[in-house]
Design a protein around this motif. Structure first.
Motif, PDB file in Angstrom:
ATOM      1  N   GLY B  58       0.793  -1.224   0.000  1.00  0.00           N
ATOM      2  CA  GLY B  58       0.000   0.000   0.000  1.00  0.00           C
ATOM      3  C   GLY B  58       0.823   1.272   0.000  1.00  0.00           C
ATOM      4  O   GLY B  58       0.277   2.364   0.101  1.00  0.00           O
ATOM      5  N   LYS B  61       4.020   1.546  -4.491  1.00  0.00           N
ATOM      6  CA  LYS B  61       5.045   1.020  -5.393  1.00  0.00           C
ATOM      7  C   LYS B  61       4.469   0.667  -6.763  1.00  0.00           C
ATOM      8  O   LYS B  61       5.004   1.065  -7.792  1.00  0.00           O
ATOM      9  CB  LYS B  61       5.681  -0.232  -4.773  1.00  0.00           C
ATOM     10  N   THR B  62       3.369  -0.099  -6.754  1.00  0.00           N
ATOM     11  CA  THR B  62       2.766  -0.506  -8.026  1.00  0.00           C
ATOM     12  C   THR B  62       2.300   0.713  -8.810  1.00  0.00           C
ATOM     13  O   THR B  62       2.485   0.794 -10.028  1.00  0.00           O
ATOM     14  CB  THR B  62       1.575  -1.449  -7.764  1.00  0.00           C
ATOM     15  N   THR B  63       1.700   1.667  -8.116  1.00  0.00           N
ATOM     16  CA  THR B  63       1.220   2.875  -8.781  1.00  0.00           C
ATOM     17  C   THR B  63       2.374   3.598  -9.468  1.00  0.00           C
ATOM     18  O   THR B  63       2.255   4.031 -10.619  1.00  0.00           O
ATOM     19  CB  THR B  63       0.534   3.792  -7.755  1.00  0.00           C
TER      20      THR B  63
HETATM   21  N1  ADP Z   1      -6.933   2.388  -9.288  1.00  0.00           N
HETATM   22  C1  ADP Z   1      -6.925   2.836  -8.021  1.00  0.00           C
HETATM   23  N2  ADP Z   1      -7.962   3.586  -7.554  1.00  0.00           N
HETATM   24  C2  ADP Z   1      -7.947   4.061  -6.281  1.00  0.00           C
HETATM   25  N3  ADP Z   1      -6.970   3.832  -5.386  1.00  0.00           N
HETATM   26  C3  ADP Z   1      -5.916   3.093  -5.785  1.00  0.00           C
HETATM   27  C4  ADP Z   1      -5.834   2.552  -7.122  1.00  0.00           C
HETATM   28  N4  ADP Z   1      -4.677   1.873  -7.227  1.00  0.00           N
HETATM   29  C5  ADP Z   1      -4.060   1.974  -6.038  1.00  0.00           C
HETATM   30  N5  ADP Z   1      -4.801   2.707  -5.171  1.00  0.00           N
HETATM   31  C6  ADP Z   1      -4.439   3.048  -3.793  1.00  0.00           C
HETATM   32  O1  ADP Z   1      -3.138   3.586  -3.800  1.00  0.00           O
HETATM   33  C7  ADP Z   1      -2.390   3.134  -2.693  1.00  0.00           C
HETATM   34  C8  ADP Z   1      -1.085   2.513  -3.149  1.00  0.00           C
HETATM   35  O2  ADP Z   1      -1.375   1.309  -3.848  1.00  0.00           O
HETATM   36  P1  ADP Z   1      -0.263   0.460  -4.590  1.00  0.00           P
HETATM   37  O3  ADP Z   1       0.502   1.356  -5.507  1.00  0.00           O
HETATM   38  O4  ADP Z   1      -0.939  -0.706  -5.196  1.00  0.00           O
HETATM   39  O5  ADP Z   1       0.660   0.011  -3.388  1.00  0.00           O
HETATM   40  P2  ADP Z   1       1.754  -1.146  -3.313  1.00  0.00           P
HETATM   41  O6  ADP Z   1       2.013  -1.641  -4.693  1.00  0.00           O
HETATM   42  O7  ADP Z   1       2.943  -0.470  -2.701  1.00  0.00           O
HETATM   43  O8  ADP Z   1       1.207  -2.195  -2.410  1.00  0.00           O
HETATM   44  C9  ADP Z   1      -3.270   2.188  -1.917  1.00  0.00           C
HETATM   45  O9  ADP Z   1      -3.805   2.862  -0.822  1.00  0.00           O
HETATM   46  C10 ADP Z   1      -4.337   1.810  -2.919  1.00  0.00           C
HETATM   47  O10 ADP Z   1      -5.548   1.573  -2.251  1.00  0.00           O
END
Ligand code: ADP
Ligand code: MG
Lengths: 265, 377
Positions: B58, B61-63
């Motif tokens: 959360g 990173k993925t974002t």
């Molecule tokens: N498409 C989306 N819409 C709304 N919130 C998102 C979306 N993708 C990710 N988030 C939010 O952004 C935050 C970071 O997510 P993410 O990048 O997946 O984290 P990680 O990959 O580090 O676990 C989280 O709180 C997640 O809920």
């Protein structure tokens, strides 16, 4: 551990189901092989003469041909519509997904007699009643949830990042759809298509309302014949239906594998 | 905090300045539901280097990775790859290969067809495709498995297909989104080294994402630690481990014990106890701080005088003894610092059952190992 009583109960249920499901088919197939002139089980002697009869009967042959045409039209309408709808509901983030889903499943909730009469009135006012093709369209409309369900469940089992992966590989939207999404849901499309075909071949109630003497389809023709005299030729026709259904299942197994069909929710 | 990182590994000895491959400036992604998922992230990545983005689930990173791949349009900020701004380029026109968390291999294709797909989509000369596919299947040691369907391959083999598919068109940049997270530990460690080897062989600039600190330390040239969408620290692995810049980084890598207090020159004050330590940056006297000491830097002995070499030492009592295989973890508490449970590693394999729960011992450490940070909360 499963106890002895549980095991006995389990097998009793299994065998009961198998018998209940197969007895009508076995009786019909058995009766169709009779050498006598009245429908009876067990058959009086064995012969294929009633199959010869139905092969020669012009009304049954005509009705069978029309049923095939109706089923093909039903396929031509339902496969593209059902595939796109099934994909739209699962692969794209749409607004109102739930509302659309309910709307597309509505045909299930309306009694067939209701939709049949409705379509009879509409087709009548459009002056297209008396043709064969509206029957195919009507059958596509009432059974469309089956193929949508089949495609959706196939699509839902695909990885959600598949389209992104395709884009990452350099595929544009159209290429992604043609090379990745569509082949990915092909098992669902084939399953749904065969289901639609078999359902259209055997549909009775709506077909009864939408056909007349010139456009009658096979199930309706059988019904008409029953009303006059019940002869073993009807059992032979029913057996032909059974063979068609078995062929569809065999085709399904060859094309996508039965276990995929049985696994899909 | 870039002062003189010592030459740690063979790779880092060649300190030639290389051109920047990826430059992110104030990259922000705000989904509009609370705090931004990525908040003003800026970093440079040199060509051919292996960067790991490390952070808890959360943390964004993925974002961050998806913005670089082009799947998500940043709310603000910009990305350049090899000097070109890519913000207006759709994902399928970017020269970026990605290995997805759940791999996202095409299930209806064979391994070789999966690897050939990017070449077809990118209009490679059809005559060159089979040879190229073979080369890359060989690179990931799957030479004999090209004709297998995806569901006929093991988890590790599927990983390799995904790597080959991401690399076969020789992208300018390789992105890895925790592709190893689902594997069991042994296979994961094997694949980590595979990533290293392949990256080495091709020299492709790589951004890897993980929440596994061990993986980050093992495979990376550079590490960015993220938390709550923000970059906490960007450093070489050894530098990051030895010189964390804040309590989050200190707590995320390794096992540390934290002591809260207020700053004073050359240490911190907790109650009337003065502990000497090393301030991370300029900290004014009286500022609320937290001191962090790593479990492997605390020594534990039975008799106080054998800790003569330590700057700080005091008597404690063993609260718990945890056997971790190659080492013991002691949890100890001192009356002089009530409420602080010190975590101490003990590696002496000869004397493994030295102290039992309740035993009186002395623990001690050196001032340079006690890092003092401003309190964030
Ligand atoms: N498409 C989306 N819409 C709304 N919130 C998102 C979306 N993708 C990710 N988030 C939010 O952004 C935050 C970071 O997510 P993410 O990048 O997946 O984290 P990680 O990959 O580090 O676990 C989280 O709180 C997640 O809920
Ligand atoms: Mg993630």
């Amino acid at each position: 551990m499963i106890s002895r009583t549980q095991r006995i109960l389990f097998w009793a249920i299994v065998w009961f189901s198998i018998v209940i499901l197969s007895v009508p088919t076995l009786i019909v197939v058995g009766a169709s092989l009779t050498a006598g002139n009245i429908i009876s089980f067990p058959p009086e002697g064995l012969s294929l003469k009633w199959y010869g009869e139905i092969a020669m009967a012009r009304d049954l042959r005509g009705a069978f041909g029309r049923s095939i045409i109706v089923s093909l039209i039903c396929l031509a309408v339902s496969v593209p519509v059902g595939t796109l709808a099934g994909l739209a509901l699962t692969r794209f983030r749409l607004r109102f997904t739930n509302a659309i889903q309910v709307y597309l499943l509505l045909p299930f909730t309306i009694p067939l007699i209701g939709s049949g009469i409705g379509m009879m009135l509409v087709f009548g006012s459009w002056r297209i009643l008396g043709n064969v093709w509206p029957v195919g369209v009507a059958l596509a409309a009432i059974n469309i949830p089956f193929i949508i369900w089949s495609v959706s469940s196939s699509a839902a089992s695909l990885d959600g990042d598949l389209e992104l992966a395709a884009a990452n590989c350099g595929a544009g939207r159209v290429e992604t759809f043609l090379h990745v999404t569509l082949p990915g849901v092909m098992p669902g499309v084939i399953t749904g298509g065969l289901l639609m075909f078999v359902l259209a071949m055997t549909e009775f109630l709506v077909s009864l309302l939408l056909t007349d003497a010139r456009t009658v389809t096979l199930p309706v023709q059988i019904y008409n014949n029953i009303r006059s005299i019940i002869t073993p030729d009807l059992a032979a026709v029913s057996s032909v239906f059974v063979v068609i259904a078995l062929f569809a299942v065999w085709l399904l197994d060859r094309l996508v594998g039965l276990e995929i069909f049985l696994k899909s929710k | 905090m870039k002062q003189g990182a010592p030459a740690e590994t063979s790779r880092e000895k060649s300190e030639i300045k290389r051109p920047v491959a990826v430059r992110a400036r104030d990259l922000t992604m705000d989904f509009g539901d609370g705090a931004p998922a990525v908040d003003r992230a800026s970093f440079d990545l040199e060509t051919g280097r292996f960067l790991t983005i490390l952070g808890p689930s959360g943390s964004g990173k993925t974002t961050l990775l998806r913005m670089i791949a082009g799947f998500q349009k940043p709310t603000s900020g910009e990305i350049t790859v090899n000097g070109h701004a890519v913000d207006a380029t759709p994902p399928h026109r970017r020269s970026v290969g990605m290995v997805f968390q759940r791999l996202a291999l095409f299930p209806h294709m064979t391994a070789a067809e999966n690897v050939a797909f990017p070449l077809k989509m990118r209009r490679y000369d059809p005559r060159s495709v089979p040879g190229r596919v073979r080369d890359f299947l060989d690179l990931v040691k799957l030479g004999d498995y090209g004709e297998r369907r995806i569901n006929e391959l093991s988890g590790g083999q599927q990983q390799r297909v995904a790597i080959a598919r991401a690399l076969v068109f020789e992208p300018e940049l390789l992105l890895l989104d925790e592709p190893l997270a689902a594997l069991d530990r042994k296979l994961r460690e094997e694949m980590q080294l595979e990533f290293r080897r392949i990256q080495h062989e091709l020299g492709v600039t790589t951004i890897n994402v993980t929440h596994d600190q061990r993986e980050a330390l093992v495979v990376s040239d550079d590490i960015i630690v993220m938390d709550g969408g923000r970059i906490q620290q960007h450093a070489r692995p050894v530098e990051l481990y030895r010189m964390p810049e804040n309590t989050f980084v200190a707590g995320f890598l390794g096992v540390s014990t934290f002591v809260a207090g207020t700053a004073f020159p050359g240490g911190l004050k907790s109650g009337d106890l003065h502990l000497s330590g090393t301030h991370a940056g300029e900290i004014a006297e009286g500022t609320p701080v937290r001191g962090a000491i790593r479990a492997e830097q605390i020594r534990i002995v039975a008799a106080p005088d054998s800790l003569a070499t330590c700057d700080t030492a005091f008597p404690s009592r063993i609260l718990d003894v945890i056997f971790e295989g190659e080492r013991l973890l002691y949890v100890a508490e001192s009356d002089r610092l009530p409420g602080v449970a010190f975590q101490v590693y003990h590696h002496d394999t000869e004397a493994f059952d030295l102290y039992e729960i309740g035993a009186q011992v002395t623990i001690g450490w050196n001032a340079r190992d006690m890092k003092i940070f401003k309190s964030t909360a």
